[in-house]
Design an enzyme around this catalytic site. Structure first.
Site, PDB file in Angstrom:
ATOM      1  N   GLU A 288       0.798  -1.223   0.000  1.00 50.33           N
ATOM      2  CA  GLU A 288       0.000   0.000   0.000  1.00 50.33           C
ATOM      3  C   GLU A 288       0.836   1.282   0.000  1.00 50.33           C
ATOM      4  O   GLU A 288       0.798   2.053   0.949  1.00 50.33           O
ATOM      5  CB  GLU A 288      -0.904   0.014   1.241  1.00 50.33           C
ATOM      6  CG  GLU A 288      -1.805  -1.182   1.348  1.00 50.33           C
ATOM      7  CD  GLU A 288      -2.603  -1.186   2.647  1.00 50.33           C
ATOM      8  OE1 GLU A 288      -3.783  -1.535   2.579  1.00 50.33           O
ATOM      9  OE2 GLU A 288      -2.057  -0.834   3.704  1.00 50.33           O
ATOM     10  N   ARG A 291       2.830   7.789  -0.329  1.00 57.45           N
ATOM     11  CA  ARG A 291       3.834   8.810  -0.635  1.00 57.45           C
ATOM     12  C   ARG A 291       4.676   8.479  -1.874  1.00 57.45           C
ATOM     13  O   ARG A 291       4.954   9.351  -2.698  1.00 57.45           O
ATOM     14  CB  ARG A 291       4.756   8.930   0.586  1.00 57.45           C
ATOM     15  CG  ARG A 291       5.748  10.061   0.548  1.00 57.45           C
ATOM     16  CD  ARG A 291       6.755   9.926   1.690  1.00 57.45           C
ATOM     17  NE  ARG A 291       6.125   9.631   2.962  1.00 57.45           N
ATOM     18  CZ  ARG A 291       5.659  10.548   3.804  1.00 57.45           C
ATOM     19  NH1 ARG A 291       5.774  11.823   3.508  1.00 57.45           N
ATOM     20  NH2 ARG A 291       5.088  10.194   4.936  1.00 57.45           N
ATOM     21  N   ARG A 328       3.001  20.395   6.708  1.00 58.42           N
ATOM     22  CA  ARG A 328       3.919  19.378   7.212  1.00 58.42           C
ATOM     23  C   ARG A 328       5.111  19.933   7.981  1.00 58.42           C
ATOM     24  O   ARG A 328       5.612  19.291   8.884  1.00 58.42           O
ATOM     25  CB  ARG A 328       4.386  18.452   6.075  1.00 58.42           C
ATOM     26  CG  ARG A 328       3.231  17.619   5.514  1.00 58.42           C
ATOM     27  CD  ARG A 328       3.676  16.553   4.525  1.00 58.42           C
ATOM     28  NE  ARG A 328       4.468  15.518   5.153  1.00 58.42           N
ATOM     29  CZ  ARG A 328       5.766  15.338   4.975  1.00 58.42           C
ATOM     30  NH1 ARG A 328       6.444  16.147   4.177  1.00 58.42           N
ATOM     31  NH2 ARG A 328       6.398  14.372   5.585  1.00 58.42           N
ATOM     32  N   CYS A 359      -2.087  33.975   9.925  1.00 58.88           N
ATOM     33  CA  CYS A 359      -1.825  34.642  11.197  1.00 58.88           C
ATOM     34  C   CYS A 359      -1.331  33.678  12.265  1.00 58.88           C
ATOM     35  O   CYS A 359      -1.955  33.506  13.307  1.00 58.88           O
ATOM     36  CB  CYS A 359      -3.087  35.339  11.678  1.00 58.88           C
ATOM     37  SG  CYS A 359      -3.769  36.406  10.431  1.00 58.88           S
TER      38      CYS A 359
HETATM   39  C1  LIG Z   1      -0.755   5.798   5.567  1.00 61.96           C
HETATM   40  C2  LIG Z   1      -0.898   4.373   5.248  1.00 61.96           C
HETATM   41  C3  LIG Z   1      -0.308   3.859   4.097  1.00 61.96           C
HETATM   42  C4  LIG Z   1       0.555   4.680   3.176  1.00 61.96           C
HETATM   43  O1  LIG Z   1       1.670   5.198   3.810  1.00 61.96           O
HETATM   44  P1  LIG Z   1       2.834   5.895   2.943  1.00 61.96           P
HETATM   45  O2  LIG Z   1       3.871   6.227   3.937  1.00 61.96           O
HETATM   46  O3  LIG Z   1       2.239   7.100   2.296  1.00 61.96           O
HETATM   47  O4  LIG Z   1       3.278   4.895   1.935  1.00 61.96           O
HETATM   48  C5  LIG Z   1      -0.531   2.529   3.794  1.00 61.96           C
HETATM   49  N1  LIG Z   1      -1.286   1.748   4.600  1.00 61.96           N
HETATM   50  C6  LIG Z   1      -1.858   2.212   5.721  1.00 61.96           C
HETATM   51  C7  LIG Z   1      -2.672   1.296   6.553  1.00 61.96           C
HETATM   52  C8  LIG Z   1      -1.685   3.524   6.088  1.00 61.96           C
HETATM   53  O5  LIG Z   1      -2.241   3.981   7.213  1.00 61.96           O
END
Ligand SMILES: *Cc1c(COP(=O)(O)O)cnc(C)c1O
Length: 430
Positions: A288, A291, A328, A359
């Site tokens: 998954e 980023r 960020r 502000c």
């Molecule tokens: C945030 C998240 C991701 C993605 O994280 P990255 O650092 O953007 O790759 C994948 N799986 C779960 C469960 C997340 O909470």
């Protein structure tokens, strides 16, 4: 970042398009994302799973990194799945035409309404994060007379940033069940007993901005040991293993992200070896990345409002955006590289603080940043803002959220329109 260059006018170009012209044509602040490299990254993941794991798996883009209809559409076109964490992200994905079966619904608190929406729309996997959710999801599924296919979130106890398997270290996370003390196994047992629940996946997510392969390989081993334990003690073979995201990208010099292909190769080797050793069938693998798909594929363009000299301090370069489009730095001092887009051929001979316009004194995009000498009217680019910028933006000070454009060969296309004054009062009762 790929596809950055400087043209004959000394302007920064992105995918061959002059960023100064983009700022002129679309206004600032402006998010710009490179469609080509996003697609290339998607294919890298997909092809690596095909090459090293026989295609027995899927990459599900974590849409929280950057979510809009066109982004979800791009992901669907590339054949990836989608990771969502709210009804809003599901709605966006469905509107984009994503296959609901390839949607993975995460989060540590999903409401009954969200469970119902996910079940009605045949969302592929619904994560169960805690016992309360397990019970509530079973009730909702029972009322609808359907079976909910779930993933169970566990804490493998890995600290991705120190490479160590810390006994309790990461067990204090708010997400999921602890493997180590038997909590996760107990929950699997319960899940298997519920009438309207079907346990398909064990999932984890060990962190973000991880630069090495080893934490992923190590985690795969721990997760497979857990699958073997489930098989041994409960006689059930969980068919899918979701290893989460967290693949790091380069924001500033000195950061060295791993190669995705090599990472997937190493993880695949470990999974195959471990399965042979434990007598398990090789599980379907889910990765998954969020980023990694979008982060270093985007930049933000601003107009410099003024440069304020500070006695005994770095000059403050003030831009027409800030924490409202990129919180960020304010949140956790995330580092970025900046370039004056219309002076990109000049050396970075100043050190500045980059300040937003709201502000809040903490509204900054960075401190001690090397930059070309800037002045009012310059166009400033902050690099690698494709992830967790637009998706974390806000309307503080009633700032209007910027537009997002995709660039692809010599074309720039608006995928999210700039907010208008009327958008700001859309829900106000007048
Ligand atoms: C945030 C998240 C991701 C993605 O994280 P990255 O650092 O953007 O790759 C994948 N799986 C779960 C469960 C997340 O909470």
């Amino acid at each position: 970042m790929e596809n950055l260059a400087v043209n004959g006018k000394g302007h920064l170009t992105f995918n061959k398009i002059d960023t100064v012209l983009l700022a002129r044509d679309f206004g600032t602040p402006l998010y710009v994302m490179d469609e080509l490299t996003m697609r290339k990254e998607c294919r890298d993941f997909k092809e690596s799973i095909a090459k090293y794991y026989g295609g027995h798996g899927i990459t599900a883009y974590a849409s929280k990194a950057f979510c809009c209809v066109q982004m979800c559409r791009l992901i669907a076109e590339e054949g990836l799945g989608l990771d969502v964490s709210s009804i809003g992200e599901i709605h966006t994905a469905l509107r984009a035409g994503c296959n609901p079966r390839k949607i993975y619904f995460h989060g540590n608190f999903k409401t009954d309404e969200e469970f119902a929406y996910a079940l009605d729309n045949k969302v592929g996997r619904i994560e169960v994060d805690n016992l309360d959710e397990l019970e509530r999801l079973n009730v909702v599924a029972c009322e609808k007379n359907v079976t909910a296919d779930i993933m169970l979130r566990v804490k493998p106890g890995v600290d991705a940033h120190t490479h160590s398997f810390i006994k309790t270290g990461k067990n204090d996370s708010k997400f999921g069940f602890i493997i180590e003390n038997g909590e996760a196994l107990e929950t699997v047992k319960k899940a298997l007993e519920y009438e309207n629940i079907s346990l398909k996946t064990i999932n984890c997510h060990i962190g973000s901005q991880i630069f090495d392969t080893e934490p992923f390989v190590h985690t795969a081993g721990i997760m497979l040991d857990f699958l073997a334990q489930i098989k041994a003690e409960l006689g059930y073979e969980v068919p899918e293993l979701n290893l989460g995201g967290g693949f790091g990208i380069k924001y500033v010099d000195g950061q060295e992200p791993m190669d995705v292909g090599e990472c997937i190769e190493s993880v695949s080797l470990r999974v195959k070896a471990k399965c042979a050793e434990l007598g398990l069938a090789q599980p379907y693998i889910i990765l998954e990345p969020g980023r990694k798909i979008v982060g270093d594929k985007g930049l933000t363009l601003y107009t410099v409002g003024c440069v304020k000299e500070i006695p005994d301090g770095d000059p403050k370069v003030i831009v027409d955006g800030g924490m409202t489009d990129n919180p960020r730095y304010a949140l956790y001092q995330a580092e970025y590289e900046a370039i004056v887009a219309n002076k990109a051929d000049k050396p970075k001979d100043t050190i500045v603080s980059l300040c937003g316009r709201t502000c809040e004194s903490g509204d900054m995009l960075g401190e001690k940043m090397p930059l070309q000498s800037a002045e009012a009217g310059d166009i400033l680019a902050v690099l690698a803002t494709g992830a967790y910028n637009y998706s974390m933006s806000s309307n503080y000070n009633r700032m209007m959220k910027p537009a997002v454009v995709f660039v692809n060969r010599n074309r720039a296309t608006v995928v999210v329109k700039r907010e208008t004054l009327d958008d700001l009062i859309r829900n106000d009762v007048v």
